[in-house]
Design an enzyme around this catalytic site. Sequence first.
Site, PDB file in Angstrom:
ATOM      1  CB  CYS A 118      37.388  92.382  31.224  1.00  0.00           C
ATOM      2  SG  CYS A 118      37.795  93.445  29.818  1.00  0.00           S
ATOM      3  CG  ASN A 152      42.451  92.597  27.348  1.00  0.00           C
ATOM      4  OD1 ASN A 152      41.849  92.700  26.278  1.00  0.00           O
ATOM      5  ND2 ASN A 152      41.857  92.185  28.447  1.00  0.00           N
ATOM      6  N   GLY A 173      35.549  95.909  24.764  1.00  0.00           N
ATOM      7  CA  GLY A 173      36.379  97.080  25.002  1.00  0.00           C
ATOM      8  C   GLY A 173      35.783  97.979  26.061  1.00  0.00           C
ATOM      9  N   GLY A 229      31.616 101.453  23.782  1.00  0.00           N
ATOM     10  CA  GLY A 229      30.443 100.601  23.651  1.00  0.00           C
ATOM     11  C   GLY A 229      29.164 101.399  23.481  1.00  0.00           C
ATOM     12  CD  GLU A 237      34.000  91.925  28.330  1.00  0.00           C
ATOM     13  OE1 GLU A 237      34.033  92.956  29.062  1.00  0.00           O
ATOM     14  OE2 GLU A 237      35.011  91.312  27.967  1.00  0.00           O
ATOM     15  CD  GLU A 256      31.855 106.927  28.439  1.00  0.00           C
ATOM     16  OE1 GLU A 256      31.133 107.562  27.615  1.00  0.00           O
ATOM     17  OE2 GLU A 256      31.457 106.622  29.584  1.00  0.00           O
ATOM     18  CD  GLU A 280      31.804  87.718  22.901  1.00  0.00           C
ATOM     19  OE1 GLU A 280      32.143  87.830  21.709  1.00  0.00           O
ATOM     20  OE2 GLU A 280      32.477  88.150  23.849  1.00  0.00           O
TER      21      GLU A 280
END
Length: 474
Positions: free
Chosen positions: A279, A147, A223, A228, A245, A226, A455
Site C-alpha cells: 500500500c 500482501n 484492504g 472499507g 487502512e 470499497e 495503528e
Amino acid sequence: MQMMIADQFLESVSGERIQINNPATGTACGEVPAGGGEDVDFAVQAALDAFTPWATLPNSRRGGLLYRCAELIRREADRIALILTTEQGKPLREAKDEVYGAAAVFEYYAGSASLVSSGYADRLPRYGYGIVQRRPLGVCGAIIPWNMPVLIAAWKIGAALVTGNTLVLKPSSKAPMAVLALGEVMKRSGLPGGVLNIVTGSGNLVGDPLISHPEVKKISFTGGMETGRHIAGVAARTMKRVTLELGGNDPMIVCSDVDPVAVAEAALLLRLYNCGQICTSPKRLIVEDEVYEAFVTHLKRRISEVVIGDGTDPSSMIGPLNSEEVRSSVEHAVWRLGDEGAEVIMGRIPDTLPRKGFFCLPALVTGCDGDSPVLQEEIFGPVIAVINAGDSDEAIDIANNTRYGLGASVWTQKIEVAERLAEGLEAGIVWVNQHMKLPPEVPFGGVKGSGSGRENGLAFIEGYTEEKTILISR
C-alpha cells in the site's frame, strides 16, 4: 492446516476447505477450512469467555506473554517465512524480513504495556474526587490482506491483546497459512486459549458475520476502499469502533538538487519490493525537470536487469504476483497507460519460469500525465510510473491529485524544501529521503480515501480502550 479457536485447531462446521495456490507455479500448496457464520459465533464466544481473565491480568503479565511470543517467532522465522513465500509469492529474504518485523512489533507492544494505564485520580473542588479509568473494549475483530499478512496481523494482534482485549482474526483466503502458523507459535508461547482466534474463509461467509456480530466491539480492517466503505456502514449499525487502512497511491517527489542516478536506483528497489504489492509503495514518481532525463535514463537501463523468479530462488529480485486476478489488473493498467500516450518499456520474463505461475513483466512507464485516469487508481504491481514536473509547486499539485492519502516522500538535500513539501503533502505519513519504513513506534494510517484511525505508535491505546470517569463525593 486448521482454524484456531479457543484452545483448539479445528475444521469448519461445514467441513469444507479452501485450496491455497503457490503463485510461482499456479498449483496447490495447501488447504485451510472454509469457515462460516457458525465458526465466527464459536470464535466470538471463545473470545468472550477468555476476555475477563485476560483483561484482569496485570499489564506486565500481558506484556511478558507478548515478549515470549516475539522470542519464539524469531526462532521459528525460517519455517514461517517459507510458508509465506509459498502461498504469497514474495522472495524468501523479504518473507524473513516480514516475520522478523512481526517479532519486533510484538516486542514494541510488550514494552508499551506499562503505558496502558488509568488517567488520573485527583481532588476536584466542589466535586469530590475524580478517577479516570482506561478499560479494554472487549472482543475485537480484525480483517487482514494477503500482501503483508504476518506483519499486519502482528500490528492488530499486538495492539488488541496488550490493551486487554481478545481478538477474532480473519486472514485473507489467498494467504492464510503463515498467519495460522503465527497463531500456532503464539499458542505455544503460552497465550491462553480464546485470547486469539483465527477463522479462515471468504469475506462473505466469515468477514460479514464478524463485522455484524453484536458482541464484537471494534473492527480493524486493512484492504480495499470499497470493502472499507461496506465495513464502515455495517459497523455503524451496532456502533462499533472502526479502524480502516484502505490502500494508497503514494507520490515520490524527486527534487532537482539530488543525485538522480542514486535516487532512481532507490526508487526501483522500493517500487519492486514485494513485486509492487504494498500500500505504501511509491507508485507515482514525480521528477523535476533538471534531473528527469538522467533519472529516466538510469531506470531504462535497469528495468531489463530485473531478475524474475520463484521466491525460493535466492537470485530472484521479484517473485510472481499473488494471483491471476492481480496480474490481469496490472497488465490492463499498463496497456491503458500506453493508450494514453505514455512510453512503456517492459522487462522480460525468463523462458524457464513455469507457464502457470502468475509472473508479471516489470514495466517502466515514462511521459505519464499527472492527470492520468489510470494513475488516479492504485496499481498493485511492478509498474514504475514517472511523471515530469516543472518545479516543486507543480509536483505538490500532482502528488495531491488523488483520492488516496496514505504515504508520500520527498527527496531533496535542502531542509527548507523538505519542510515545505512535507507540510503541503496530503498524506498520513511523509518520508524524507526514504520511503516505506514503518517502525512500530510511530502511528500509521491515511487521510482522504485511504482510511481513518491509526495503528501503532501510542495511537493503539486510544484505539483499543475507552475511558470511564468516576466522581466520588467526599
